[in-house]
Design a protein around this motif. Structure first.
Motif, PDB file in Angstrom:
ATOM      1  N   ALA A   1      -0.417  14.265   2.735  1.00 38.49           N
ATOM      2  CA  ALA A   1       0.311  13.278   1.927  1.00 38.49           C
ATOM      3  C   ALA A   1       0.295  13.687   0.457  1.00 38.49           C
ATOM      4  N   SER A   2      -0.860  14.142  -0.013  1.00 37.55           N
ATOM      5  CA  SER A   2      -0.983  14.550  -1.411  1.00 37.55           C
ATOM      6  C   SER A   2      -0.067  15.742  -1.702  1.00 37.55           C
ATOM      7  N   LYS A   3       0.047  16.633  -0.730  1.00 35.54           N
ATOM      8  CA  LYS A   3       0.897  17.823  -0.917  1.00 35.54           C
ATOM      9  C   LYS A   3       2.379  17.421  -1.019  1.00 35.54           C
ATOM     10  N   ILE A   4       2.838  16.605  -0.062  1.00 37.02           N
ATOM     11  CA  ILE A   4       4.268  16.267  -0.052  1.00 37.02           C
ATOM     12  C   ILE A   4       4.638  15.267  -1.159  1.00 37.02           C
ATOM     13  N   ALA A   5       3.610  14.538  -1.661  1.00 36.08           N
ATOM     14  CA  ALA A   5       3.872  13.553  -2.722  1.00 36.08           C
ATOM     15  C   ALA A   5       4.400  14.217  -3.993  1.00 36.08           C
ATOM     16  N   ALA A   6       4.295  15.534  -4.078  1.00 31.68           N
ATOM     17  CA  ALA A   6       4.798  16.254  -5.253  1.00 31.68           C
ATOM     18  C   ALA A   6       6.321  16.420  -5.209  1.00 31.68           C
TER      19      ALA A   6
ATOM     20  N   THR B   1      -1.394  16.597 -12.051  1.00 30.99           N
ATOM     21  CA  THR B   1      -0.668  17.700 -12.690  1.00 30.99           C
ATOM     22  C   THR B   1       0.714  17.939 -12.098  1.00 30.99           C
ATOM     23  N   ARG B   2       1.093  17.178 -11.055  1.00 26.87           N
ATOM     24  CA  ARG B   2       2.417  17.421 -10.471  1.00 26.87           C
ATOM     25  C   ARG B   2       3.499  17.015 -11.477  1.00 26.87           C
ATOM     26  N   ALA B   3       4.645  17.685 -11.371  1.00 22.34           N
ATOM     27  CA  ALA B   3       5.721  17.451 -12.340  1.00 22.34           C
ATOM     28  C   ALA B   3       6.354  16.080 -12.129  1.00 22.34           C
TER      29      ALA B   3
ATOM     30  N   LEU C   1      11.339  13.318  -1.981  1.00 21.39           N
ATOM     31  CA  LEU C   1      10.583  12.390  -1.139  1.00 21.39           C
ATOM     32  C   LEU C   1      10.311  11.098  -1.911  1.00 21.39           C
ATOM     33  N   ARG C   2       9.907  11.249  -3.166  1.00 24.49           N
ATOM     34  CA  ARG C   2       9.588  10.070  -3.976  1.00 24.49           C
ATOM     35  C   ARG C   2      10.819   9.179  -4.116  1.00 24.49           C
ATOM     36  N   GLU C   3      11.966   9.816  -4.310  1.00 25.24           N
ATOM     37  CA  GLU C   3      13.236   9.091  -4.418  1.00 25.24           C
ATOM     38  C   GLU C   3      13.540   8.369  -3.104  1.00 25.24           C
TER      39      GLU C   3
ATOM     40  N   GLY D   1      -1.048   2.057  -5.855  1.00 26.35           N
ATOM     41  CA  GLY D   1      -0.535   3.430  -5.761  1.00 26.35           C
ATOM     42  C   GLY D   1      -0.919   4.318  -6.920  1.00 26.35           C
ATOM     43  N   ARG D   2       0.022   5.212  -7.276  1.00 22.00           N
ATOM     44  CA  ARG D   2      -0.194   6.140  -8.376  1.00 22.00           C
ATOM     45  C   ARG D   2       0.822   5.921  -9.488  1.00 22.00           C
ATOM     46  N   ASP D   3       2.024   5.488  -9.080  1.00 20.67           N
ATOM     47  CA  ASP D   3       3.131   5.363 -10.037  1.00 20.67           C
ATOM     48  C   ASP D   3       3.761   3.978  -9.972  1.00 20.67           C
ATOM     49  N   MET D   4       2.984   2.978  -9.538  1.00 19.15           N
ATOM     50  CA  MET D   4       3.540   1.632  -9.410  1.00 19.15           C
ATOM     51  C   MET D   4       3.967   1.102 -10.787  1.00 19.15           C
ATOM     52  N   GLY D   5       3.115   1.330 -11.795  1.00 18.06           N
ATOM     53  CA  GLY D   5       3.417   0.829 -13.146  1.00 18.06           C
ATOM     54  C   GLY D   5       4.323   1.743 -13.945  1.00 18.06           C
TER      55      GLY D   5
ATOM     56  N   ASP E   1       0.886  -1.169   0.000  1.00 23.59           N
ATOM     57  CA  ASP E   1       0.000   0.000   0.000  1.00 23.59           C
ATOM     58  C   ASP E   1       0.925   1.221   0.000  1.00 23.59           C
ATOM     59  N   SER E   2       1.333   1.649  -1.197  1.00 27.07           N
ATOM     60  CA  SER E   2       2.348   2.713  -1.250  1.00 27.07           C
ATOM     61  C   SER E   2       1.804   4.034  -0.727  1.00 27.07           C
ATOM     62  N   GLY E   3       0.498   4.256  -0.875  1.00 26.14           N
ATOM     63  CA  GLY E   3      -0.093   5.487  -0.347  1.00 26.14           C
ATOM     64  C   GLY E   3       0.122   5.593   1.160  1.00 26.14           C
ATOM     65  N   ALA E   4       0.122   4.421   1.829  1.00 25.60           N
ATOM     66  CA  ALA E   4       0.331   4.432   3.288  1.00 25.60           C
ATOM     67  C   ALA E   4       1.714   4.998   3.617  1.00 25.60           C
ATOM     68  N   LEU E   5       2.694   4.736   2.757  1.00 26.15           N
ATOM     69  CA  LEU E   5       4.039   5.269   3.032  1.00 26.15           C
ATOM     70  C   LEU E   5       4.061   6.793   2.928  1.00 26.15           C
ATOM     71  N   TYR E   6       3.298   7.337   1.961  1.00 25.94           N
ATOM     72  CA  TYR E   6       3.199   8.802   1.853  1.00 25.94           C
ATOM     73  C   TYR E   6       2.424   9.360   3.047  1.00 25.94           C
ATOM     74  N   ARG E   7       1.368   8.650   3.438  1.00 28.38           N
ATOM     75  CA  ARG E   7       0.580   9.091   4.593  1.00 28.38           C
ATOM     76  C   ARG E   7       1.407   9.010   5.878  1.00 28.38           C
ATOM     77  N   LEU E   8       2.181   7.924   6.030  1.00 29.49           N
ATOM     78  CA  LEU E   8       3.010   7.760   7.233  1.00 29.49           C
ATOM     79  C   LEU E   8       4.074   8.854   7.300  1.00 29.49           C
TER      80      LEU E   8
HETATM   81  O1   DC Z   1      -3.723   6.140  -2.040  1.00 33.18           O
HETATM   82  P1   DC Z   1      -3.753   7.115  -0.898  1.00 33.18           P
HETATM   83  O2   DC Z   1      -4.938   8.039  -0.921  1.00 33.18           O
HETATM   84  O3   DC Z   1      -3.534   6.460   0.426  1.00 33.18           O
HETATM   85  O4   DC Z   1      -2.449   8.058  -1.126  1.00 33.18           O
HETATM   86  C1   DC Z   1      -2.183   9.183  -0.335  1.00 33.18           C
HETATM   87  C2   DC Z   1      -1.460  10.241  -1.163  1.00 33.18           C
HETATM   88  O5   DC Z   1      -0.158   9.763  -1.511  1.00 33.18           O
HETATM   89  C3   DC Z   1      -2.145  10.601  -2.479  1.00 33.18           C
HETATM   90  O6   DC Z   1      -2.712  11.900  -2.442  1.00 33.18           O
HETATM   91  C4   DC Z   1      -1.099  10.569  -3.526  1.00 33.18           C
HETATM   92  C5   DC Z   1       0.133  10.044  -2.877  1.00 33.18           C
HETATM   93  N1   DC Z   1       0.663   8.837  -3.497  1.00 33.18           N
HETATM   94  C6   DC Z   1       1.587   9.002  -4.499  1.00 33.18           C
HETATM   95  O7   DC Z   1       1.899  10.125  -4.883  1.00 33.18           O
HETATM   96  N2   DC Z   1       2.173   7.911  -5.063  1.00 33.18           N
HETATM   97  C7   DC Z   1       1.829   6.667  -4.678  1.00 33.18           C
HETATM   98  N3   DC Z   1       2.414   5.624  -5.248  1.00 33.18           N
HETATM   99  C8   DC Z   1       0.846   6.495  -3.675  1.00 33.18           C
HETATM  100  C9   DC Z   1       0.274   7.603  -3.110  1.00 33.18           C
END
Ligand code: DC
Length: 218
Positions: free
Chosen positions: A95-100, A182-184, A104-106, A125-129, A34-41
């Motif tokens: 999480a959505s804000k810092i995910a940009a 729309t994030r870069a 952090l992504r690295e 997630g969002r960028d798994m593929g 659950d990659s979103g959980a890592l951004y949320r954590l």
């Molecule tokens: O899937 P989620 O709602 O738990 O994700 C929380 C935030 O993390 C979401 O706004 C976007 C970001 N996210 C991301 O940028 N890339 C991922 N692989 C997973 C989540």
């Protein structure tokens, strides 16, 4: 290239990815990321440590040193069960804000890839593929109409006894979709080789069955 199979399930917030991911993983006997959980954590940890969410380097540092494990009951941060805390709307927005932030992504990249162990992984997630598991043999892009997603989220919150406004949930989802797409850095987009599934009018069971059928055919 890894020999461990992985199915990636990307898509917007509240598209049902979490449920579909865990049910597909259960059916196959595979692990879940659950990659979103890592951004949320990371967001929760930064908030707890009074790290400014505007400070990219500091937030990336929080992610790099995240003391987290996933147990039966969900995410544990520095020894505290935070499964519910990370689902709060304010943590999701943070999480959505810092995910940009590219740094952090690295910082989270290796941690995510370390989940790829036998017998297989279903990664949500969002960028798994598109970024994390580009060689995945099956990539799903799961979408659903934003109104239907807002209604699903509303029902979930009601069932948990959390009061919410449908209008503000809808606005939040629209704002989050816009930010995520729309994030870069690693925007939410279907991988060129992904199969798009629109779950607006599908039940959970039907969606899971579609993914499993695609896997059997792949
Ligand atoms: O899937 P989620 O709602 O738990 O994700 C929380 C935030 O993390 C979401 O706004 C976007 C970001 N996210 C991301 O940028 N890339 C991922 N692989 C997973 C989540």
């Amino acid at each position: 290239m890894s020999v461990v199979p992985v199915i990636t399930i990307d898509g917007p917030t509240a598209s049902g990815k979490g449920t579909i991911t865990s049910q597909v993983a259960q059916a196959l006997g595979w692990h879940v990321l659950d990659s979103g959980a890592l951004y949320r954590l990371t967001a929760l940890s930064a908030l707890q440590k009074n790290v400014s969410l505007d400070d990219e380097a500091a937030v990336a540092d929080v992610a790099l040193h995240l003391d987290v494990s996933f147990g039966e009951q969900g995410a544990v941060l520095e020894g505290q069960l935070v499964a519910d805390a990370i689902r709060a709307e304010d943590v999701g927005n943070a999480a959505s804000k810092i995910a940009a932030y590219p740094r952090l992504r690295e910082a989270l990249l290796q941690r995510q890839r370390s989940f790829r162990v036998m017998p297989g992984l279903v990664a949500d997630g969002r960028d798994m593929g598109t970024v994390v598991f580009t060689d995945a043999p099956l990539k799903i892009f799961l979408v659903a109409d934003v109104r239907i997603r807002a209604e699903r989220r509303y029902k979930q919150l009601m069932e948990k006894g959390i009061s919410a406004s449908l209008t503000s949930l809808l606005e939040d989802l629209q704002a989050r979709d816009l930010r995520d797409t729309t994030r870069a850095s690693a925007p939410l987009v279907a991988a060129a080789d992904a199969v798009t599934i629109d779950s607006s009018h599908l039940s959970i069971e039907e969606t899971v069955a579609k993914v499993l059928a695609l896997w059997q055919r792949s």
